[in-house]
Write a protein that holds these residues in place. Structure first.
Motif, PDB file in Angstrom:
ATOM      1  N   ALA A   1       0.926  -0.752  -0.045  1.00  0.00           N
ATOM      2  CA  ALA A   1      -0.052   0.044   0.240  1.00  0.00           C
ATOM      3  C   ALA A   1       0.793   1.217   0.210  1.00  0.00           C
ATOM      4  CB  ALA A   1      -0.689  -0.317   0.839  1.00  0.00           C
ATOM      5  N   GLY A   2       2.162   1.136   0.551  1.00  0.00           N
ATOM      6  CA  GLY A   2       2.969   2.658   0.590  1.00  0.00           C
ATOM      7  C   GLY A   2       3.420   2.733  -0.509  1.00  0.00           C
TER       8      GLY A   2
ATOM      9  N   GLY B   1       8.826  10.676  -4.736  1.00  0.00           N
ATOM     10  CA  GLY B   1      10.148   9.417  -5.316  1.00  0.00           C
ATOM     11  C   GLY B   1      11.231   9.466  -4.109  1.00  0.00           C
ATOM     12  N   SER B   2      10.670   9.919  -2.607  1.00  0.00           N
ATOM     13  CA  SER B   2      11.857   9.617  -1.812  1.00  0.00           C
ATOM     14  C   SER B   2      11.274   7.700  -1.303  1.00  0.00           C
ATOM     15  CB  SER B   2      12.186  10.560  -1.244  1.00  0.00           C
ATOM     16  OG  SER B   2      12.510  10.246   0.073  1.00  0.00           O
TER      17      SER B   2
ATOM     18  N   SER C   1       2.404   6.060  -2.700  1.00  0.00           N
ATOM     19  CA  SER C   1       4.086   6.620  -3.337  1.00  0.00           C
ATOM     20  C   SER C   1       3.747   6.968  -4.725  1.00  0.00           C
ATOM     21  CB  SER C   1       5.294   5.815  -2.393  1.00  0.00           C
ATOM     22  OG  SER C   1       6.004   6.799  -3.065  1.00  0.00           O
ATOM     23  N   ALA C   2       3.568   5.745  -5.485  1.00  0.00           N
ATOM     24  CA  ALA C   2       3.058   6.326  -7.637  1.00  0.00           C
ATOM     25  C   ALA C   2       2.463   6.467  -7.720  1.00  0.00           C
ATOM     26  CB  ALA C   2       3.469   4.554  -7.799  1.00  0.00           C
ATOM     27  N   ALA C   3       1.366   6.406  -6.782  1.00  0.00           N
ATOM     28  CA  ALA C   3      -0.055   7.358  -7.549  1.00  0.00           C
ATOM     29  C   ALA C   3       0.351   9.348  -6.599  1.00  0.00           C
ATOM     30  CB  ALA C   3      -0.854   7.256  -6.785  1.00  0.00           C
TER      31      ALA C   3
ATOM     32  N   ILE D   1       5.367   6.449   5.654  1.00  0.00           N
ATOM     33  CA  ILE D   1       3.645   5.704   4.840  1.00  0.00           C
ATOM     34  C   ILE D   1       3.049   4.378   5.042  1.00  0.00           C
ATOM     35  CG2 ILE D   1       1.517   5.603   2.743  1.00  0.00           C
ATOM     36  CD1 ILE D   1       3.290   7.795   1.308  1.00  0.00           C
ATOM     37  N   ALA D   2       4.024   3.188   4.640  1.00  0.00           N
ATOM     38  CA  ALA D   2       4.067   2.264   5.283  1.00  0.00           C
ATOM     39  C   ALA D   2       4.180   1.660   6.508  1.00  0.00           C
ATOM     40  CB  ALA D   2       4.759   0.947   4.349  1.00  0.00           C
ATOM     41  N   ALA D   3       4.855   2.078   7.670  1.00  0.00           N
ATOM     42  CA  ALA D   3       5.259   1.800   8.707  1.00  0.00           C
ATOM     43  C   ALA D   3       3.934   2.688   9.094  1.00  0.00           C
ATOM     44  CB  ALA D   3       6.126   3.022   9.551  1.00  0.00           C
TER      45      ALA D   3
END
Length: 352
Positions: free
Chosen positions: A34-35, A45-46, A39-41, A53-55
């Motif tokens: 999901a993270g 880029g980091s 991030s891609a959506a 976000i995943a955490a």
């Protein structure tokens, strides 16, 4: 699905619904996926951003699912466990990245020639050269600092734990606490003003060892003091009840019982001072040639060598700096492994 499913167990006991053991791993994989998707959506880029976000999703997901199945009390426990794991991973990732980068770039020039030659006839912009003179200087300076610091630190800790009472003990404790927070540059300036400027002794490895000694003593005192406090008073009382003098009780009972922790604390103090650059820069100066006499003339050290090579700004100098950093890490690692071995060997034997 109900909030908690009660199922009869053997002996007539009841147990609430529990999640399987693979549940945290499933939530972690889902959070990472999901993270990456978020991030891609969002066009982030980091890698740090999607990891954070995943955490957050991992902690929130663990709480939400666990609260639904197991109840809020178990969900709070899982949140605490999740936060511990997240903090652990956040601490390990930079360390692992640093070690990996150092190994990857340091092995390019790290070989037998590099370890057995100096920079005496090699310019900083040229390939070749080595760190033998820096290794020799570091070993001598750290060795002298350890020789001065360990007896003073251990005896001070013995006084504070076994004898210290009243204002003098409080004053010693206060100054040890103050020395613990002294920046290395302040210790270097103190020795510079006293040893080099007032006494006119000149730069040398001994001057650097004096500054490292100032940084090492409070660490040795604090670690030794804590280890001595862990020795049960019953051991002291039993020895004194047999008529053994107090000094002999400390020497034969207290110190052997805590020697493992004391050695570990000493090794931690050595590891701290080994990487100090400011005192060496002020008091030892550095040289490209081999100087095996720490009592006269400038010497080199590994931290100073790394600083000078990286400041040179050329690709060969960068390679030598990374190789020297890898050597320094390996040196500290060997010290810690040696400390663990000695501590295990000297630990008091238990059993019947």
């Amino acid at each position: 699905m109900s909030h908690a499913t009660l199922s009869p167990k053997r002996g007539g006991t009841l147990r609430g619904a529990t999640l399987p053991k693979w549940f945290p791993w499933a939530v972690a994989v889902g959070s990472i996926a999901a993270g990456l998707g978020i991030s891609a959506a969002a066009g982030l880029g980091s890698s740090i951003q999607w990891a954070l976000i995943a955490a957050v999703l991992f902690v929130l997901g663990s709480f939400a699912i666990s609260a639904r199945i197991e109840g809020r009390r178990q969900a709070k426990d899982r949140v605490a466990t999740s936060l511990v794991w997240v903090a652990f991973i956040l601490a390990v990732i930079p360390l692992a990245s640093l070690v990996w980068e150092t190994v990857k770039r340091g092995v390019q020039v790290l070989d037998g020639y590099f370890l057995t030659h100096s920079m005496g006839v090699v310019a900083d912009t040229e390939p070749g050269g080595g760190i033998y003179h820096a290794i020799l200087g570091t070993l001598e300076q750290v060795g002298l600092a350890t020789l001065f610091s360990v007896p003073i630190g251990v005896l001070t800790a013995i006084y504070l734990v076994e004898y210290g009472r009243g204002r003098l003990a409080k004053a010693v404790t206060f100054f040890v606490d103050v020395m613990t927070g002294i920046p290395s540059i302040v210790a270097g300036l103190f020795v510079l003003s006293l040893w080099v400027l007032i006494l006119d002794m000149g730069p040398s490895g001994l001057a650097g060892a004096f500054a490292l000694c100032i940084l090492m003593i409070p660490v040795v005192v604090r670690s030794t003091e804590e280890m001595l406090k862990l020795v049960p008073n019953e051991l002291r009382e039993a020895s004194l009840a047999l008529g053994v003098p107090k000094w002999r009780t400390i020497l034969k009972v207290v110190l052997p019982t805590s020697v493992g922790g004391i050695i570990t604390g000493v090794m931690l103090a050595i590891a701290r001072i080994t990487g100090e650059t400011a005192p060496v820069l002020l008091l030892v100066w550095g040289t490209d040639f081999i100087n095996a006499n720490p009592f006269k003339d400038p010497q080199e050290s590994l931290p100073m060598y790394i600083y000078l090579q990286y400041s040179a700004g050329s690709d060969p100098a960068y390679d030598r700096a990374w190789a020297a950093a890898l050597t320094l890490i390996a040196f500290i690692m060997i010290l810690n492994l040696l400390a663990r071995g000695i501590a295990r060997w000297k630990a008091p034997k238990t059993g019947r």
